[in-house]
Design an enzyme around this catalytic site. Structure first.
Site, mmCIF file in Angstrom:
data_model
loop_
_atom_site.group_PDB
_atom_site.id
_atom_site.type_symbol
_atom_site.label_atom_id
_atom_site.label_comp_id
_atom_site.label_asym_id
_atom_site.label_seq_id
_atom_site.Cartn_x
_atom_site.Cartn_y
_atom_site.Cartn_z
ATOM 1 N N GLU A 107 44.077 31.368 42.951
ATOM 2 C CA GLU A 107 42.991 31.685 43.884
ATOM 3 C C GLU A 107 43.329 31.167 45.278
ATOM 4 O O GLU A 107 42.776 30.173 45.755
ATOM 5 C CB GLU A 107 41.668 31.155 43.326
ATOM 6 C CG GLU A 107 41.379 31.797 41.970
ATOM 7 C CD GLU A 107 39.979 31.560 41.434
ATOM 8 O OE1 GLU A 107 39.085 31.203 42.220
ATOM 9 O OE2 GLU A 107 39.791 31.737 40.216
ATOM 10 N N GLU B 81 39.725 33.237 35.795
ATOM 11 C CA GLU B 81 40.758 32.194 35.710
ATOM 12 C C GLU B 81 41.723 32.560 34.576
ATOM 13 O O GLU B 81 42.001 31.760 33.671
ATOM 14 C CB GLU B 81 40.151 30.797 35.479
ATOM 15 C CG GLU B 81 39.257 30.312 36.595
ATOM 16 C CD GLU B 81 37.868 30.929 36.544
ATOM 17 O OE1 GLU B 81 37.353 31.123 35.432
ATOM 18 O OE2 GLU B 81 37.324 31.231 37.616
ATOM 19 N N GLU C 299 40.256 38.218 36.821
ATOM 20 C CA GLU C 299 40.209 37.651 38.168
ATOM 21 C C GLU C 299 41.647 37.281 38.558
ATOM 22 O O GLU C 299 42.451 38.164 38.825
ATOM 23 C CB GLU C 299 39.256 36.463 38.174
ATOM 24 C CG GLU C 299 38.813 36.023 39.551
ATOM 25 C CD GLU C 299 38.126 34.677 39.501
ATOM 26 O OE1 GLU C 299 38.460 33.863 38.633
ATOM 27 O OE2 GLU C 299 37.257 34.419 40.343
ATOM 28 N N GLU D 123 33.592 35.274 45.323
ATOM 29 C CA GLU D 123 32.833 34.022 45.183
ATOM 30 C C GLU D 123 33.219 32.987 46.239
ATOM 31 O O GLU D 123 32.388 32.196 46.666
ATOM 32 C CB GLU D 123 33.027 33.443 43.775
ATOM 33 C CG GLU D 123 34.470 33.107 43.470
ATOM 34 C CD GLU D 123 34.682 32.587 42.038
ATOM 35 O OE1 GLU D 123 33.796 32.754 41.207
ATOM 36 O OE2 GLU D 123 35.754 32.022 41.786
HETATM 37 C C1 NOJ Z 1 34.291 31.131 38.096
HETATM 38 C C2 NOJ Z 1 34.227 32.614 37.952
HETATM 39 O O1 NOJ Z 1 35.219 33.246 38.734
HETATM 40 C C3 NOJ Z 1 32.857 33.068 38.355
HETATM 41 O O2 NOJ Z 1 32.779 34.491 38.335
HETATM 42 C C4 NOJ Z 1 31.831 32.451 37.446
HETATM 43 O O3 NOJ Z 1 30.552 32.763 37.921
HETATM 44 C C5 NOJ Z 1 31.973 30.924 37.413
HETATM 45 N N1 NOJ Z 1 33.316 30.519 37.207
HETATM 46 C C6 NOJ Z 1 31.108 30.328 36.309
HETATM 47 O O4 NOJ Z 1 31.564 30.757 35.071
HETATM 48 CA CA CA Z 2 37.208 32.034 39.806
#
Ligand code: NOJ
Ligand code: CA
Length: 661
Positions: free
Chosen positions: A174, A447, A465, A471
């Site tokens: 990320e 992750e 992802e 986010e």
């Molecule tokens: C990281 C994830 O990328 C996200 O989409 C999720 O809301 C949070 N973790 C909590 O699980």
């Molecule tokens: Ca994430």
């Protein structure tokens, strides 16, 4: 007659396998443009790659070191077998309806001339869009257990190419991409994308990552522009523990004449085997909304309590919205017991017990009545053993309640030890994928381990992802506008990406004063075409879509495509991608922080007249000062005309094109 002669000549030329004194063999792509030469120099295997008249990889050696055995050395080539392959296959879902898988292959059997006389095979394929090779460790006469301390696959690049890279953090991808020349590149994850002065694009990645650890690249200081495979280690420092016979993943060098053609490369999925089953009725791409962004904005919480997001009532509100607006599914995060312990200890999450204000039975009945699927959520916090222990029960629990899509997550350090991308976790991710397949459950992995094309064999591995997604805009400095102009050519090359676009309230001052999404609203629309995923989220709070005519585009845009082409791109500056489904074309274009005009031609359309409905940046639109204005316009276009797209700083353009006559 003439054609047949040409064909024969060509067949001879395809695989020129001349055994020189140095055991040199050349293998050429079906279109004749890429050539890989293989040789043994004093018993060490070397390869070299040439594209037309451009050298891409200078002679680079291959080898392995072990903890429990001497390093591989002193090889002689005892056999080689040539093979040609060509097929057109249809993926269950994807960016293209038909995929050409065509290559020339050479398999070398190499044996050490001195004891322990180990035997390995090197399998080399040359496609029109790159080369790939993997090592096969034969069953040996002696010890078959290998503890690999160093895989020494070298990539001696032939020039100081420009590179887009992220650091090889063993727990995360990320990051935003850095663009430097190779002499400034550090240890990197793959895919890593390079471009030569001529514009040729080169991507190093791997395919079919199974029972092995993830490959990263690090500088080899003894030569300029030289990099070496560095495998993510186990906690004890060993990189891979394996018993022969076994195969390594494919080491892949994608080569295309320009950035646009990278988008059409299928080599990563082509290197994976087709699935054993034929019937995939249970797999359906789609679009979703969900109780998600609200938690990232701190409007709601994952933990039950006064701000709890995943309540029966709130999820019903999302189901109603999804059903009214042509969506397929609704995600609910924070539904299960354990969130109060997220990141604090082992065994926190239960995957079969709901918080008291979340009634799964009731919700699944309600969702079904509205023809909406529920997307389940399994956050592990990195505590993968706790997840493995509950996996069967967890998947069964969802399946029994009609949930056939699950988002998983690994946000936190791997406990009790290890890295996200080490061999043990590769096995874990693949185990979950296989188990979910057994339960006929589709997956969206956050992750994750990077995509290596396993989705061809396991089409339930829908998306993931492994990217610095939306986010980050909610709780960090965010992603610069340039980010989405780089992703299609880097992370996007490995496989589908759950970036979660579609934020309409780009400033959210009500919830967060300092953070905002660095994009115009038209840019958010364009991302549905620019960033590929068979599952796409409309990520914003549903109330933010109310009465906004631009939402129409998200409602209609498909997530599964018959044709995909990039029309125009400069990596890191802008990109224009066109995709077609059932005769309707969609175009998405995004710019970095600069305003620009990009000319495209509609020559990819069949001759005729078309109606185009477009969404472009309005007057004075700007990703910082004025992200909201969107001009929605309908106009007639024809297949042979040119068109000028205007992009604001951080801007975008999206359109749908349908045939009139
Ligand atoms: C990281 C994830 O990328 C996200 O989409 C999720 O809301 C949070 N973790 C909590 O699980
Ligand atoms: Ca994430």
């Amino acid at each position: 007659m003439k054609i047949n002669l040409m064909k024969m000549l060509f067949a001879v030329l395809i695989i020129i396998s001349v055994a020189f004194a140095s055991d040199e063999h050349k293998i050429i792509s079906p279109d004749g443009r890429i050539m890989l030469s293989f040789s043994l120099r004093e018993g060490v295997p070397y390869y070299e790659v040439i594209y037309g008249d451009e050298k891409i990889i200078a002679p680079s050696s291959l080898g392995f070191k072990f903890k429990n055995q001497s390093e591989l050395s002193n090889f002689s080539c005892i056999d080689f077998v040539t093979n040609k392959f060509s097929e057109v296959w249809k993926p269950v879902w994807g960016q293209n309806k038909n995929i050409l898988n065509e290559y020339n292959e050479l398999t070398f059997t190499l044996e050490e001339k001195v004891p322990p006389s180990r035997i390995i095979k090197l399998i080399v394929r040359v496609y029109n869009d790159g080369v790939a090779f993997k090592y096969h460790f034969n069953e040996q006469k002696g010890n078959n257990y290998f503890e690999i301390t160093d895989e020494q696959t070298y990539f001696n690049f032939a020039g100081n190419f420009s590179a887009w890279w992220i650091p090889n953090d063993y727990d995360s991808e990320e990051y935003t991409y850095r663009n430097t020349n190779l002499d400034k590149m550090m240890g990197v994850h793959t895919p890593v994308t390079l471009q030569t002065k001529k514009g040729t694009c080169v991507v190093i990645h791997e395919a079919e990552l199974k029972k092995y650890s993830s490959m990263t690249l690090e500088r080899n200081r003894s030569l300029p522009n030289s990099f070496q495979s560095v495998l993510v280690p186990w906690p004890d420092g060993i990189r891979v523990k394996q018993t022969a016979p076994f195969d390594t993943p494919w080491r892949v060098i994608i080569i295309t004449p320009n950035a646009e053609k990278l988008i059409s490369s299928n080599i990563i999925i082509n290197l994976n085997p087709q699935p054993a089953d034929k019937n995939f009725d249970w797999i359906k791409p789609g679009k979703y909304v969900g109780v998600w962004w609200a938690m990232h904005l701190n409007k709601n919480s994952w933990v039950t309590g006064p701000k709890h997001g995943a309540t029966t009532e709130n999820v019903k509100r999302y189901i109603d919205f999804a059903s009214k607006n042509n969506f397929d599914a609704v995600l609910a995060e924070g539904w299960n017991k354990g969130w109060e312990m997220w990141g604090k200890g082992n065994g926190a999450f239960s995957y079969t017990e709901c918080y008291p204000d979340f009634d799964l039975k009731e919700l699944s009945k309600y969702a079904k009545s509205k023809n909406i699927s529920l997307i389940g959520h399994h956050e592990t916090g990195g505590d993968y053993l706790n997840y493995e222990k509950q996996l069967d029960a967890a998947l069964k629990f969802y399946k029994d309640n009609g949930v056939n899509i699950v988002k998983t997550g690994y946000a936190g350090p791997i406990r009790p030890d290890g890295y996200h991308y080490g061999q043990k976790m590769i096995d874990h991710y693949n185990h979950v994928m296989e188990k979910a397949y057994e339960y006929k459950i589709m997956l969206d992995v956050h992750e994750p381990i990077k995509s290596t094309g396993l989705c061809r064999t396991y089409p339930n591995l829908m998306t993931g992802e492994g990217v610095r997604g939306m986010e980050w805009n909610a709780w960090s400095v965010g992603n610069p506008p340039e980010h989405v102009t780089v992703l299609p050519f880097t992370r996007g090359i490995s496989g589908p990406m759950d970036y979660t676009p579609g934020i309409f309230d780009l400033k959210y001052d009500q919830y967060k004063k300092d953070e905002f999404v660095k994009s115009t609203l038209a840019n958010q629309l364009a991302l549905y075409v620019v960033l590929y995923s068979p599952f796409q989220m409309a990520a914003d709070l549903i109330e933010n879509y109310k009465d906004n005519p631009a939402f129409e585009f998200i409602k209609n845009v498909p997530t599964d495509w018959d044709t995909t082409i990039a029309l125009n791109a400069v990596i890191g500056d802008y990109v224009v991608i066109a995709r077609e489904k059932n005769g309707a074309w969609y175009i998405g274009a995004v710019s970095d922080e600069n305003r620009r005009e990009v000319k495209i031609k509609f020559d990819f359309l069949e001759p005729g007249n078309y109606l185009m409905k477009s969404y472009s940046d309005g007057k004075d639109a700007h990703y910082i000062s004025n992200p909201y204005p969107v001009i929605i316009k309908e106009e007639k276009i024809s297949a042979n005309q040119e068109y000028l797209i205007h992009l604001a700083p951080g801007g975008g353009f999206a359109c749908k094109i349908g045939k009139i006559n």
